[in-house]
Design an enzyme around this catalytic site. Structure first.
Site, short mmCIF file in Angstrom:
data_model
loop_
_atom_site.label_atom_id
_atom_site.label_comp_id
_atom_site.label_asym_id
_atom_site.label_seq_id
_atom_site.Cartn_x
_atom_site.Cartn_y
_atom_site.Cartn_z
N SER A 46 0.94 -1.17 0.10
CA SER A 46 -0.02 0.16 0.10
C SER A 46 1.00 1.33 0.03
O SER A 46 1.82 1.36 -0.93
CB SER A 46 -0.83 -0.06 1.21
OG SER A 46 -2.01 0.71 1.03
N ASP A 199 -5.95 -3.42 -2.42
CA ASP A 199 -5.03 -3.15 -1.41
C ASP A 199 -4.44 -4.23 -0.70
O ASP A 199 -5.00 -5.20 -0.20
CB ASP A 199 -5.56 -2.18 -0.23
CG ASP A 199 -4.67 -1.60 0.65
OD1 ASP A 199 -3.63 -2.16 1.28
OD2 ASP A 199 -4.50 -0.12 0.67
#
Length: 299
Positions: A46, A199
């Site tokens: 991320s 993510d």
């Protein structure tokens, strides 16, 4: 005292949204202690993956500029057409119960199967612009050390590692970084090679496995949460793992979505001040095999 000797230093950069400014402060400390030049491998999830490409440039001032002068308006650029349909789910299903122990990522895992939303309320245009205009993507391709980013395969919900430094296409690098940071409901899923991804931090926020499996016997974990994501050291018997954890919480959901210049400045300073002493001790106490220096910015 005899110095401990290690062959291969790996850096794992955890995810955490706006909290990622903390890792920029750690970059400054790594550079000042000369530990940076002993890094053999990096992996990011991320925002950790986005910081990883800033680390490659070996330039704290570039990372400081990007975080303090470009991110605030670029990252959370509201897509108003999607806002109304998704915000009610997010507000009542995720953020209402968010705390330091139960983070936004845990909340997403609970409701993700129920909502099934694929679109996000914020556009990725701002981040793409930063990657294209402020970052020298050729530096990633030239990196003398392996660079990995993680993303979650939407269909299988499994973490996948993508190597960045051996890619020839800049757009491919950008797409992987978008996938790695595509927090469901906040940002839309990203297609990679015909498959949907989101993510990497949702199911595994610390990308340590690829470092361990590649032979890193000293691993620095750059955490952004105090109580979640802690490593079970016994699962990695052949490596020394040092976890750099914020001394105090970097904020709940506010910290995850707060990219304001004032907060970013404070968080960068905290990352540096809280870790410069331990990194200095590591530099003096450990003998780590050197590797070729990363390329300097604009070289």
């Amino acid at each position: 005292m005899k110095k401990k000797t290690f062959r291969k230093l790996g850096i794992a950069l955890a995810g955490g949204g706006g909290r990622g400014a903390y890792q920029v402060g750690i970059l400054r400390a790594l550079l000042e202690t000369n530990l940076y030049d002993k890094i053999h491998m990096m992996a990011g999830t991320s925002v950790g993956a986005l910081n990883e490409i800033l680390y490659v440039h070996r330039d704290f001032h570039l990372a400081n500029y990007v975080w303090r002068c470009t991110i605030d308006q670029a990252i959370l650029y509201l897509d108003k057409d999607r806002f109304r349909s998704e915000w009610k789910i997010l507000k009542h299903g995720v953020y209402a119960s968010e705390s330091e122990n139960k983070s936004v990522f845990d909340g997403f895992k609970e409701i993700f199967g129920k909502s099934g939303f694929k679109a996000g309320i914020f556009s990725r245009e701002g981040l793409v612009r930063i990657l294209q205009e402020e970052i020298n993507l050729a530096m990633i391709q030239k990196s003398p050390i392996p660079l990995f980013a993680t993303a979650t395969h939407a269909a299988t919900k499994r973490i996948e590692y993508f190597r960045l430094d051996n890619l020839k296409d800049h757009q491919e690098i950008i797409d992987i970084l978008l996938a790695s940071s595509a927090l469901p409901g906040i940002f839309s899923r990203q297609y990679l090679y015909g498959e949907e991804y989101y993510d990497g931090g949702i199911h595994n926020n610390v990308p340590i496995d690829v470092l361990y499996e590649s032979g890193c016997d000293l691993i620095l974990v750059l955490h952004l949460f105090r109580s979640r994501d802690r490593i079970t050291h016994s699962s990695y018997p052949n490596a020394k793992i040092i976890e750099l954890v914020p001394e105090q919480s970097l904020g709940g959901i506010i910290g995850t979505l707060d990219f304001s210049p004032k907060t970013v400045r404070s968080t960068i300073n905290r990352g540096y001040q809280e870790n410069i002493d331990i990194l200095t001790s590591i530099q003096h106490h450990f003998e780590i095999k050197k590797r070729p220096k990363l390329f300097a910015w604009r070289q």
